[in-house]
Motif scaffolding. Structure first.
Motif, short mmCIF file in Angstrom:
data_model
loop_
_atom_site.label_atom_id
_atom_site.label_comp_id
_atom_site.label_asym_id
_atom_site.label_seq_id
_atom_site.Cartn_x
_atom_site.Cartn_y
_atom_site.Cartn_z
N TRP A 350 0.83 -1.21 0.00
CA TRP A 350 0.00 0.00 0.00
C TRP A 350 0.86 1.26 0.00
CZ3 TRP A 350 -3.67 -3.05 -1.11
CH2 TRP A 350 -4.99 -2.60 -1.22
N PHE A 351 1.88 1.31 0.84
CA PHE A 351 2.77 2.48 0.84
C PHE A 351 3.56 2.57 -0.47
CE2 PHE A 351 2.47 3.08 5.55
CZ PHE A 351 2.29 4.46 5.54
N GLY A 352 3.96 1.41 -1.01
CA GLY A 352 4.69 1.42 -2.28
C GLY A 352 3.85 1.99 -3.41
N LEU A 353 2.58 1.56 -3.50
CA LEU A 353 1.70 2.09 -4.53
C LEU A 353 1.35 3.55 -4.29
CD1 LEU A 353 -0.65 -0.98 -5.08
CD2 LEU A 353 1.10 -0.10 -6.63
N VAL A 375 -5.70 11.02 -8.79
CA VAL A 375 -5.89 11.49 -7.42
C VAL A 375 -6.72 10.48 -6.63
CG1 VAL A 375 -6.98 13.28 -6.00
CG2 VAL A 375 -5.60 13.91 -7.99
N LEU A 376 -7.74 9.90 -7.28
CA LEU A 376 -8.55 8.88 -6.61
C LEU A 376 -7.68 7.70 -6.16
CD1 LEU A 376 -11.52 7.85 -5.97
CD2 LEU A 376 -11.33 6.59 -8.12
N LEU A 377 -6.80 7.24 -7.04
CA LEU A 377 -5.93 6.12 -6.70
C LEU A 377 -4.93 6.50 -5.62
CD1 LEU A 377 -5.35 4.64 -10.26
CD2 LEU A 377 -6.69 3.63 -8.41
N ALA A 378 -4.43 7.72 -5.67
CA ALA A 378 -3.54 8.18 -4.60
C ALA A 378 -4.27 8.16 -3.26
CB ALA A 378 -3.02 9.58 -4.90
N GLY A 379 -5.53 8.60 -3.26
CA GLY A 379 -6.33 8.57 -2.03
C GLY A 379 -6.57 7.16 -1.54
N VAL A 380 -6.81 6.23 -2.47
CA VAL A 380 -7.05 4.83 -2.10
C VAL A 380 -5.88 4.28 -1.29
CG1 VAL A 380 -7.18 2.49 -3.04
CG2 VAL A 380 -8.65 4.29 -3.97
N PHE A 381 -4.66 4.60 -1.71
CA PHE A 381 -3.49 3.98 -1.09
C PHE A 381 -2.89 4.82 0.03
CE2 PHE A 381 -3.72 1.97 -5.29
CZ PHE A 381 -3.80 0.65 -4.89
N VAL A 382 -2.88 6.14 -0.09
CA VAL A 382 -2.24 6.98 0.92
C VAL A 382 -2.94 6.85 2.27
CG1 VAL A 382 -1.83 9.37 1.63
CG2 VAL A 382 -1.21 8.63 -0.67
N PHE A 383 -4.23 7.05 2.30
CA PHE A 383 -4.95 7.13 3.56
C PHE A 383 -5.07 5.76 4.24
CE2 PHE A 383 -6.07 10.91 1.25
CZ PHE A 383 -6.16 11.89 2.23
N SER A 384 -5.37 4.74 3.47
CA SER A 384 -5.52 3.42 4.08
C SER A 384 -4.17 2.83 4.47
CB SER A 384 -6.27 2.47 3.15
OG SER A 384 -5.75 2.49 1.84
N ALA A 385 -3.08 3.25 3.84
CA ALA A 385 -1.75 2.78 4.26
C ALA A 385 -1.49 3.19 5.70
CB ALA A 385 -0.67 3.35 3.33
N VAL A 449 7.99 2.53 3.65
CA VAL A 449 8.24 1.16 3.20
C VAL A 449 9.54 0.64 3.80
CG1 VAL A 449 8.78 -0.27 1.19
CG2 VAL A 449 6.96 1.43 1.05
N VAL A 450 10.58 1.46 3.77
CA VAL A 450 11.88 1.05 4.32
C VAL A 450 11.76 0.74 5.81
CG1 VAL A 450 14.25 1.80 4.80
CG2 VAL A 450 13.19 2.30 2.58
N ALA A 451 11.06 1.60 6.55
CA ALA A 451 10.90 1.40 7.99
C ALA A 451 10.12 0.13 8.29
CB ALA A 451 10.22 2.61 8.61
#
Length: 466
Positions: A350-353, A375-385, A449-451
């Motif tokens: 999720w963070f990678g995407l 932007v929709l896809l960025a929202g899908v992954f940023v917030f739920s990550a 992701v690294v952390a």
């Protein structure tokens, strides 16, 4: 590795370890219980998180009025200071509540935090100076900050076995629904009744929630078991180090320890930074920091950054809405995948995407449809990550210190919530927000992701000793 959990010993007055979930103070059953009363905790924790969504946007709704009218003597600088101190209060409240909820219980902590937030928010319109307003915002933040980690701890323990990820992500949809509803309410309420009305509504809503919580919110069964084990351990076993957990992460997913298993000692709050948990906590704290940096940075500066890219103001505002719609979609999907595929694997993907789609937004696209899709896809992954980080915390730590672990992760994340808007503002001031704002946010996702790559997927009992 432990096998499936043994049956929970019956508590006095119960048939199978639980009493009626609707009874005040009674232990909670799993969210998948056939009893309709089992869904009361789900709904009430969702409402508690919605107050966090209210707080996310309420200042954004009233700041233009406070700035334009100079109400209470506000300037842009003092408004920034008030906003920042409010977030500082939320962060302190998140960290401080962890040991309290582990000691006194999830139910009592959640009721108290909502009461503090509601009363102080309700009296905020009575402030006569900038200083009084700022102090009240800070103190209300202390109460509000305590809500989220307590609700997260409760839901991770209330969920059915193997469904902790989806339980947490579904609950966090309340955050975004609360934010959207507050913004829509502000469009009408501020013009009709003044900025003060927003805080009155927020305070009254919290106070109206309290009687329902008192009547319908049970105590967490996992917390009650952990409390009983602390009492069983007694003071004589304090020389043994390491919090007690079952064989693998299954213990945390089920929110219990093996009945009859030896209890080394009552867990201490310092256990979150002892032994193997030191590395785990550091990795999760960095990810939580980066996650909320993205959430608050994008919510604050996305319209401005897209404006610098040549998009209209109306398009920028619409993109904020699309971003948060994506957030809700992502929350509903991410939890299901985390339960099926594992917390660590899902949060890394999720963070990678999120990094990929944030970087792609730096490309000037002529098609409005493609911009909205991006932007929709960025929202899908940023917030739920970010929310998957909380689910991961609930999975890795035992019930004895789960509230403390969630509180620390949420508190450190709130520092990122302050840094994110500040970083975006600095890039805007320097005139390089587009495209470098998206590059900076993408780097933050990569650092998460690294952390998280350093954090194990499960914790074995043999690894918990310091």
């Amino acid at each position: 590795m432990s096998s499936s959990p043994s049956p929970t010993p019956a508590r006095p007055g119960t048939a199978s370890g639980t009493t009626s979930p609707g009874a005040a103070g009674a232990p909670s059953g799993p969210a998948g219980s056939a009893s309709p009363a089992a869904w009361w905790p789900v709904a009430l924790c969702w409402v508690a998180v919605a107050f966090d969504g209210f707080d996310l946007v309420v200042l954004g709704v009233v700041i233009p009025v406070l700035s334009a009218t100079g109400a209470l003597g506000f300037t842009d600088a003092s408004l920034t200071w008030a906003s920042t101190l409010g977030l500082v209060g939320v962060g302190i409240g998140a960290v401080a509540v962890g040991p309290l909820t582990d000691r006194f219980g999830r139910r009592r902590a959640l009721l108290t935090s909502i009461a503090v937030f509601s009363v102080l928010t309700l009296v905020l319109p009575l402030a006569r100076t900038v200083t009084e307003f700022t102090v009240l915002r800070f103190l209300a933040g202390l109460g509000l900050g305590a809500c989220l980690p307590t609700a997260l701890a409760f839901m991770s323990e209330h969920a059915r076995p193997g469904r902790g990820g989806s339980a947490v992500t579904r609950m966090m949809t309340g955050y975004h629904v609360g934010a959207v509803l507050t913004a829509l309410l502000g469009l009408w309420l501020v013009d009709a009744y003044g900025w003060e009305a927003m805080f009155v509504v927020g305070g009254v809503a919290g106070l109206l929630t309290l009687p329902v919580m008192w009547a319908r919110l049970p105590e967490s069964e996992a917390y009650l078991r952990a409390r009983d084990e602390r009492a069983t351990a007694g003071p004589t076993s304090s020389s043994t180090t390491g919090a007690t957990t079952r064989g693998t992460g299954d213990a945390d997913r089920h929110g219990s320890v093996t009945p009859g298993a030896p209890v080394a000692r009552a867990a201490r709050t310092s256990d979150v930074v002892r032994g193997v948990y030191l590395r785990i906590s550091l990795g999760l704290w960095v990810a939580s920091f980066m996650g909320l940096l993205l959430v608050y940075g994008l919510n604050t500066w996305l319209p401005k950054i897209m404006g610098e890219a040549g998009y209209s103001i109306q398009a920028g505002t619409g993109l904020i809405l699309v971003l948060n719609v994506g957030a809700v979609i992502g929350l509903l999907v991410a939890g299901q995948i985390a339960d099926a595929r594992g917390n660590k694997r899902t949060v890394l993907v999720w963070f990678g995407l999120a990094a990929v789609f944030l970087a792609l937004l730096s490309i000037r696209i002529e098609s409005s449809l493609l911009v909205y899709v991006g932007v929709l896809l960025a929202g899908v992954f940023v917030f739920s990550a970010q929310v998957l980080v909380y689910a991961f915390v609930g999975h890795l730590y035992p019930p004895q210190v789960r509230g403390t672990a969630l509180g620390m992760s949420a508190g450190v994340g709130r520092v990122g919530a302050i840094v994110g808007p500040s970083l975006g503002g600095a890039l805007v001031t320097a005139g390089v927000a587009y495209p470098w704002g998206f590059y900076a946010f993408a780097v933050a996702a990569v650092l998460a992701v690294v952390a998280l790559a350093t954090v194990p997927a499960h914790v074995r009992a043999s690894a918990t000793a310091a």
